[in-house]
Design a protein around this motif. Structure first.
Motif, mmCIF file in Angstrom:
data_model
loop_
_atom_site.group_PDB
_atom_site.id
_atom_site.type_symbol
_atom_site.label_atom_id
_atom_site.label_comp_id
_atom_site.label_asym_id
_atom_site.label_seq_id
_atom_site.Cartn_x
_atom_site.Cartn_y
_atom_site.Cartn_z
ATOM 1 N N UNK A 67 7.135 -1.045 6.142
ATOM 2 C CA UNK A 67 6.086 -2.043 5.945
ATOM 3 C C UNK A 67 4.709 -1.543 6.301
ATOM 4 N N UNK A 68 4.608 -0.821 7.433
ATOM 5 C CA UNK A 68 3.297 -0.421 7.916
ATOM 6 C C UNK A 68 2.765 0.837 7.240
ATOM 7 N N UNK A 69 3.656 1.713 6.800
ATOM 8 C CA UNK A 69 3.217 2.928 6.105
ATOM 9 C C UNK A 69 3.513 2.825 4.615
ATOM 10 N N UNK A 70 4.771 2.537 4.274
ATOM 11 C CA UNK A 70 5.154 2.477 2.863
ATOM 12 C C UNK A 70 4.355 1.465 2.073
ATOM 13 N N UNK A 71 4.019 0.313 2.708
ATOM 14 C CA UNK A 71 3.258 -0.728 2.004
ATOM 15 C C UNK A 71 1.809 -0.768 2.487
ATOM 16 N N UNK A 72 1.590 -0.981 3.796
ATOM 17 C CA UNK A 72 0.220 -1.192 4.277
ATOM 18 C C UNK A 72 -0.659 0.044 4.106
ATOM 19 N N UNK A 73 -0.140 1.207 4.505
ATOM 20 C CA UNK A 73 -0.928 2.435 4.362
ATOM 21 C C UNK A 73 -1.270 2.674 2.891
ATOM 22 N N UNK A 74 -0.283 2.467 2.034
ATOM 23 C CA UNK A 74 -0.510 2.640 0.592
ATOM 24 C C UNK A 74 -1.599 1.688 0.110
ATOM 25 N N UNK A 75 -1.546 0.444 0.580
ATOM 26 C CA UNK A 75 -2.567 -0.535 0.190
ATOM 27 C C UNK A 75 -3.956 -0.092 0.641
ATOM 28 N N UNK A 76 -4.037 0.430 1.871
ATOM 29 C CA UNK A 76 -5.330 0.928 2.362
ATOM 30 C C UNK A 76 -5.887 2.011 1.458
ATOM 31 N N UNK A 77 -5.013 2.969 1.116
ATOM 32 C CA UNK A 77 -5.454 4.102 0.302
ATOM 33 C C UNK A 77 -5.903 3.658 -1.085
ATOM 34 N N UNK A 78 -5.398 2.517 -1.548
ATOM 35 C CA UNK A 78 -5.796 1.985 -2.844
ATOM 36 C C UNK A 78 -7.077 1.166 -2.762
#
Length: 702
Positions: A170-181
């Motif tokens: 959740x924190x890397x696979x989803x949230x980190x990805x969202x940040x990078x986008x």
């Protein structure tokens, strides 16, 4: 109250705190201070008098004031005593990071989690965890988590809420990805084992937050079926979509089942049905979660499923067309005024269609791109604009983004390549000059399809299902609740109690009885074995069709008992049933089986002896309204046959819908008393002839 205590507490205590960042508790303390949260932080650990510049307290009872939220990082056997102290200190919420509960796979761990769950129910304390990685409120800088993601410079507050059981996913696979986008995340919770608050309950609290516009779920398991359906209702009431990844699509192995229904229903298919019924769109990957969130948070909504694609690459347009129908999208024909305007843009631009292949004269011409997109945006049949770029120049991209920002239309750019003039190109999908940009065609089409499905789910206004007239629930419960195994005759009586028509039948225990029954019910007839423990009669020679004379009935009786006797103890054979041959018509299978998470699950599919081979049934959770039952019928395998094919008359769809509604209420009302039930086949006659249940199997609950 719970929302603020959970996400924005005025005072937080961290039990087990330390400054050793090599330990989990040290990371918690370090990261809590990383975002400059304005509330009070009170570390609790009897080993220290101070941690950095903060006073450290020996226990929760020693805190200088009431606490709202308590983080717990202690040994598992100390968790409940610590939570008791937290309640005494005024806490309304707690996050339990400690592991060693049910995830350990040990009896001790499972027992600890059961006690923790009971404690949460009895006290009302809002507990996240155990075995979790905590909570982030990016908007307010509240970080009660040990994730290094808080140091990502791309982290910014925004309208996205994320709930996951796994911290890393959740924190890397989803949230980190969202940040990078380039997406903004407001709230993120890793809920772990869900001994207290479930993922659905946490997501529901996020929906109450006025700054959260969409909630993303990243789930390894779904433990609370009723909570999931309740979350869907909350999402519709709030007008905010919930999109989910449910991991674990692989088969969990075949389960032993007596009925066709239970044998045909897989665990993942039930999750699919439940999520769809809740109005929660299921996607396959973390990237797809973020793609949908990007489109939704961009602020513009597609008017409908009509897409206009424009490109210099004909092959790219073909690829886009290939991905339209599977994602519920269409490329509508342009209006004549649109066609005329497009033909006037470029000399020789005559064969205009959608998707639109621009001529080579458009290469490097930013004004042609501008005029084309503006023209298409004015076409009422176009819900979304999709320019598809391969290699391009900076001025072209700038022009497209400028038109996208000025247009009320949703514009999503697909840019699969780079630039030819050295200007900036995106490294991955995300916002580019404020416009959603995808790096490939398929994910763009999927994201748009998922967004439209989410918006459609939010627009559903269907109320609670009402039971139809003519139901005698008490009679059905008396029959189903009687001792011993239920025969097919008794199963039919239960159906009749719910107003479902069945074929009449008589029990015969001798050749003479069989012939007498034949004379009474008419001809031709069907003979079926009535034996305890026999679920599928035809498999052991327990069905004889089209018996048209007394002699044929006698012969069939003798032959059937010989064949069945080779498979069944004589004492289990109660006799045979004689019933008239069912009318000719479409054969459907209707059944339900008990799911450990969701309760009864109704299945509708092709019926008869080939029920297991003619396509997977459609699944729904009962009870169903008439509208939901009709939608189920429309989606069932063999639906086209109901409309009449190859000279056959159209079938009585209305009668089948009514039967499905009644059966869904039966499944709901008898849950627990009955574990599985099949009605196979249901014969659907021609228009006006109705639908009738021919055979029934009912398996009682444990």
């Amino acid at each position: 109250m719970i929302h603020s205590a959970l996400f924005s507490p005025a005072a937080t205590a961290l039990v087990g705190a330390s400054t050793d960042v090599g330990k989990f508790s040290g990371k918690l303390f370090h990261y809590f201070r990383a975002r400059g949260y304005g509330g009070a932080l009170w570390p609790v650990n009897p080993k220290y008098e101070r941690l950095d510049d903060l006073a450290c307290y020996p226990s929760l009872a020693d805190l200088p004031g009431p606490v709202d939220h308590v983080g717990v990082a202690v040994a598992p056997h100390r968790v409940i005593p610590t939570l008791e102290e937290a309640i005494a200190a005024g806490a309304k919420a707690a996050t339990v990071f400690s592991a060693g509960f049910a995830e350990s796979g040990t009896e001790e761990g499972r027992a600890l989690q059961e006690r923790l769950s009971a404690f949460c129910r009895e006290t009302g304390l809002a507990v996240v965890g155990p075995n979790c990685n905590g909570i982030l409120n990016i908007r307010d800088g509240f970080v009660l988590s040990a994730t290094a993601a808080v140091h990502n410079p791309a982290l910014k507050p925004g309208p996205i809420g994320i709930v996951s059981q796994s911290g890393g996913f959740g924190q890397i696979g989803v949230m980190w990805r969202a940040m990078e986008m380039g997406l903004g995340v407001g709230l993120q919770v890793s809920c772990g084992n869900e001994a207290g608050l479930t993922a659905s309950e946490i997501a529901g609290l996020m929906l109450e937050d006025p700054d959260i516009g969409i909630v993303l779920l990243a789930l390894e398991s779904i433990r609370d079926g009723a909570g999931l359906l309740s979350l869907g209702e909350k999402a519709r009431a709030a007008g905010k979509p919930v999109v989910a990844v449910k991991l674990g699509r692989s088969s969990l192995g075949a389960k032993a089942a007596s009925s066709h229904t239970a044998a045909l229903v897989g665990a993942d298919e039930v999750h699919d049905a439940a999520l769809a019924q809740a109005g929660i769109v299921r996607v396959d990957t973390a990237q797809e979660l973020c793609d949908v969130a990007m489109l939704y948070t961009g602020g513009k909504r597609p008017r409908d499923n009509g897409v206009a694609a424009v490109s210099l690459s004909g092959g790219s347009l073909v690829a886009a067309a290939d991905h339209a129908e599977p994602n519920g999208l269409a490329f509508p024909a342009y209006q004549e005024t649109t066609l005329e305007a497009l033909r006037g843009l470029i000399p020789g631009f005559i064969n205009v269609s959608n998707p639109t292949d621009l001529s080579p004269q458009a290469i490097g011409n930013r004004e042609i791109f501008r005029s084309t997109l503006q023209t298409l945006a004015a076409d009422p049949g176009v819900g979304t604009l999709m320019p598809i770029l391969t290699l391009s120049q900076g001025p072209i991209v700038e022009t497209i983004c400028e038109v996208a920002q000025q247009s009320a239309q949703l514009t999503m750019v697909v840019w699969v390549g780079g630039t030819t003039d050295g200007s900036e190109a995106p490294a991955m999908s995300g916002f580019f000059h404020g416009v959603p940009v995808f790096r490939d065609i398929e994910p763009a089409m999927k994201a748009l399809g998922h967004l439209l499905a989410s918006l459609s789910a939010l627009g559903r206004t269907e109320g609670a299902p009402e039971a139809p007239a003519g139901i005698d629930r008490d009679r059905a419960l008396r029959i189903a609740g009687a001792g011993g195994e239920l025969s097919a005759r008794e199963a039919k009586e239960v159906l009749e109690a719910y107003g479902i028509a069945t074929t009449a039948e008589r029990l015969a225990t001798s050749e003479a009885d069989a012939v007498a029954a034949f004379e009474a019910v008419g001809r031709p007839v069907v003979m079926k074995i009535d034996a305890e423990g026999v679920a599928h009669k035809s498999d052991i020679g327990g069905v004889a069709l089209g018996l048209a004379s007394g002699e044929a009935v006698r012969d069939a009786y003798r032959t059937m008992l010989e064949r069945v006797g080779a498979h069944v103890e004589p004492s289990a054979i109660r006799g045979v049933t004689i019933e008239p041959m069912a009318p000719r018509g479409f054969e459907a299978l209707l059944g339900f089986s008990e799911d450990p998470i969701y309760g009864p699950v109704v299945a509708l599919g092709a019926g008869g002896t080939l029920a297991e081979y003619l396509g997977r049934p459609v699944l729904r959770l009962p009870p169903l309204s008439e509208a939901a039952a009709r939608e189920m019928v429309e989606a069932m395998p063999g639906r086209r046959v109901l409309s009449g094919v190859r000279g056959e008359a159209a079938r009585d769809v209305g009668a089948l819908v009514d039967l499905v509604v009644r059966f869904s209420h039966l499944a709901h009302d008898l849950a627990g008393t009955v574990r599985e039930m099949d009605v196979n086949p249901v014969i659907v006659g021609a228009e006006g002839e109705g639908a009738i249940a021919v055979d029934a199997l009912m398996v009682k609950g444990a």
